[in-house]
Write a protein that holds these residues in place. Structure first.
Motif, PDB file in Angstrom:
ATOM      1  N   VAL A   1       0.916  -1.178  -0.070  1.00 25.82           N
ATOM      2  CA  VAL A   1       0.132   0.040   0.067  1.00 25.82           C
ATOM      3  C   VAL A   1       0.783   1.346   0.107  1.00 25.82           C
ATOM      4  O   VAL A   1       1.834   1.253   0.785  1.00 25.82           O
ATOM      5  N   ASN A   2       0.555   2.182  -1.106  1.00 25.57           N
ATOM      6  CA  ASN A   2       1.528   3.490  -0.948  1.00 25.57           C
ATOM      7  C   ASN A   2       0.646   4.532  -0.277  1.00 25.57           C
ATOM      8  O   ASN A   2      -0.263   5.051  -1.055  1.00 25.57           O
TER       9      ASN A   2
ATOM     10  N   ALA B   1       1.439  12.210   5.229  1.00 24.81           N
ATOM     11  CA  ALA B   1       0.595  12.556   6.025  1.00 24.81           C
ATOM     12  C   ALA B   1      -0.236  11.334   6.563  1.00 24.81           C
ATOM     13  O   ALA B   1      -0.290  11.245   7.712  1.00 24.81           O
ATOM     14  N   GLU B   2      -0.507  10.410   5.863  1.00 23.31           N
ATOM     15  CA  GLU B   2      -1.266   9.194   6.195  1.00 23.31           C
ATOM     16  C   GLU B   2      -0.468   8.250   7.008  1.00 23.31           C
ATOM     17  O   GLU B   2      -0.702   7.766   7.855  1.00 23.31           O
ATOM     18  N   GLN B   3       0.979   8.167   6.609  1.00 19.09           N
ATOM     19  CA  GLN B   3       2.023   7.467   7.474  1.00 19.09           C
ATOM     20  C   GLN B   3       2.090   7.959   8.843  1.00 19.09           C
ATOM     21  O   GLN B   3       2.284   7.298   9.808  1.00 19.09           O
ATOM     22  N   HIS B   4       2.157   9.272   8.833  1.00 23.32           N
ATOM     23  CA  HIS B   4       2.096  10.147  10.116  1.00 23.32           C
ATOM     24  C   HIS B   4       0.977   9.455  11.160  1.00 23.32           C
ATOM     25  O   HIS B   4       0.992   9.551  12.123  1.00 23.32           O
ATOM     26  N   ILE B   5      -0.328   9.510  10.539  1.00 23.75           N
ATOM     27  CA  ILE B   5      -1.615   9.182  11.051  1.00 23.75           C
ATOM     28  C   ILE B   5      -1.342   7.746  11.673  1.00 23.75           C
ATOM     29  O   ILE B   5      -1.787   7.608  12.752  1.00 23.75           O
TER      30      ILE B   5
ATOM     31  N   VAL C   1      -7.701   3.845   5.993  1.00 27.38           N
ATOM     32  CA  VAL C   1      -8.286   3.157   5.009  1.00 27.38           C
ATOM     33  C   VAL C   1      -7.674   3.297   3.521  1.00 27.38           C
ATOM     34  O   VAL C   1      -7.683   4.635   3.162  1.00 27.38           O
ATOM     35  N   PRO C   2      -7.049   2.343   3.020  1.00 23.81           N
ATOM     36  CA  PRO C   2      -6.337   2.843   1.842  1.00 23.81           C
ATOM     37  C   PRO C   2      -7.346   3.299   0.859  1.00 23.81           C
ATOM     38  O   PRO C   2      -8.594   2.876   0.668  1.00 23.81           O
ATOM     39  N   SER C   3      -6.932   4.466   0.034  1.00 22.82           N
ATOM     40  CA  SER C   3      -8.077   5.303  -0.725  1.00 22.82           C
ATOM     41  C   SER C   3      -8.751   4.347  -1.694  1.00 22.82           C
ATOM     42  O   SER C   3      -9.816   4.782  -2.043  1.00 22.82           O
TER      43      SER C   3
ATOM     44  N   LEU D   1      -6.855  -3.540   7.485  1.00 19.31           N
ATOM     45  CA  LEU D   1      -7.088  -2.417   6.478  1.00 19.31           C
ATOM     46  C   LEU D   1      -6.354  -2.533   5.158  1.00 19.31           C
ATOM     47  O   LEU D   1      -6.666  -2.192   4.167  1.00 19.31           O
ATOM     48  N   ASP D   2      -5.020  -2.611   5.607  1.00 17.29           N
ATOM     49  CA  ASP D   2      -3.746  -2.919   4.461  1.00 17.29           C
ATOM     50  C   ASP D   2      -4.057  -4.204   3.516  1.00 17.29           C
ATOM     51  O   ASP D   2      -3.933  -4.089   2.415  1.00 17.29           O
ATOM     52  N   ASN D   3      -4.313  -5.037   4.118  1.00 15.96           N
ATOM     53  CA  ASN D   3      -4.377  -6.404   3.475  1.00 15.96           C
ATOM     54  C   ASN D   3      -5.574  -7.309   3.712  1.00 15.96           C
ATOM     55  O   ASN D   3      -5.674  -8.383   4.377  1.00 15.96           O
TER      56      ASN D   3
END
Length: 217
Positions: A40-41, A45-49, A91-93, A139-141
């Motif tokens: 997942v890319n 900002a999302e990585q920080h969350i 959640v991945p977009s 959520l990722d997988n």
């Protein structure tokens, strides 16, 4: 020749041990989902969350807090601990399309009171530190698929707009995370089942089929 054979055998033993160490590290850190899926890319900002969310969950479910709360009633827990919604995951977009209503954020929210109540009154058998990683992992997988819950909520009388992410663990059981769209478009964590045997296909519509296959190591 004997020396070369000994060196080759030593290299093989080291490689095998490195593999065991790697697997051990995964298990110590709760990384039990061993399936091959696309990475997942997330944005910076999302990585920080995600990082802050894991730290937040970890702070909410400390052993001393759970020990303090274990004899409290549900109403006492929601009175004594914060029910303010805070970011805990992303959640991945690409999965936002499965919500019926409009969602303009990928952030998942929950509260300290929810987590404490969830662990004490619903899943006291689960190790508290599992939750630090298990929610984002599902959520990722979602290699077990994503299901849509549009049933009527008994409290509000409204139709739910929820997605259920299913991620298989190495033992064949499931890590199940349910997130739902609130009236204002906020994504809320509704439920989390770890080591579950639930079969969701009999009562819910699948919007994303299972992908991948388990890896044995």
């Amino acid at each position: 020749v004997d020396t070369l054979i000994q060196e080759e055998n030593t290299l093989r033993r080291e490689t095998s041990q490195e593999k065991k160490d790697r697997v051990s590290r995964r298990r110590r850190h709760g990384r039990l989902t061993l399936f091959h899926t696309a990475e997942v890319n997330f944005s910076e900002a999302e990585q920080h969350i995600i990082a802050e969310g894991k730290a937040r969950i970890n702070a909410w479910v400390k052993p001393e807090i759970l020990e303090e709360a274990k004899n409290k009633t549900r109403s006492q827990i929601f009175k004594d601990y914060s029910n303010e919604l805070k970011p805990i995951a992303v959640v991945p977009s690409e999965y936002l399309q499965y919500f019926t209503g409009c969602v303009d954020t990928t952030t998942v929210f929950s509260s300290e009171a929810y987590f404490i109540n969830h662990i004490i009154y619903h899943h006291p058998e689960i190790e508290y530190n599992i939750y630090t990683n298990s929610i984002q992992q599902a959520l990722d997988n979602p290699n077990g698929g994503i299901y849509k819950d549009e049933s009527i909520d008994k409290n509000s009388g409204k139709k739910r707009d929820s997605l259920i992410f299913v991620s298989y663990l190495e033992n064949g059981k499931k890590n199940i995370v349910t997130v739902g769209r609130d009236d204002d478009g906020t994504i809320i964590l509704y439920k989390n089942y770890y080591q579950s045997k639930k079969d969701l296909s009999k009562r819910l519509r699948q919007v994303l089929p299972p992908v991948g296959s388990p890896t044995t190591i």
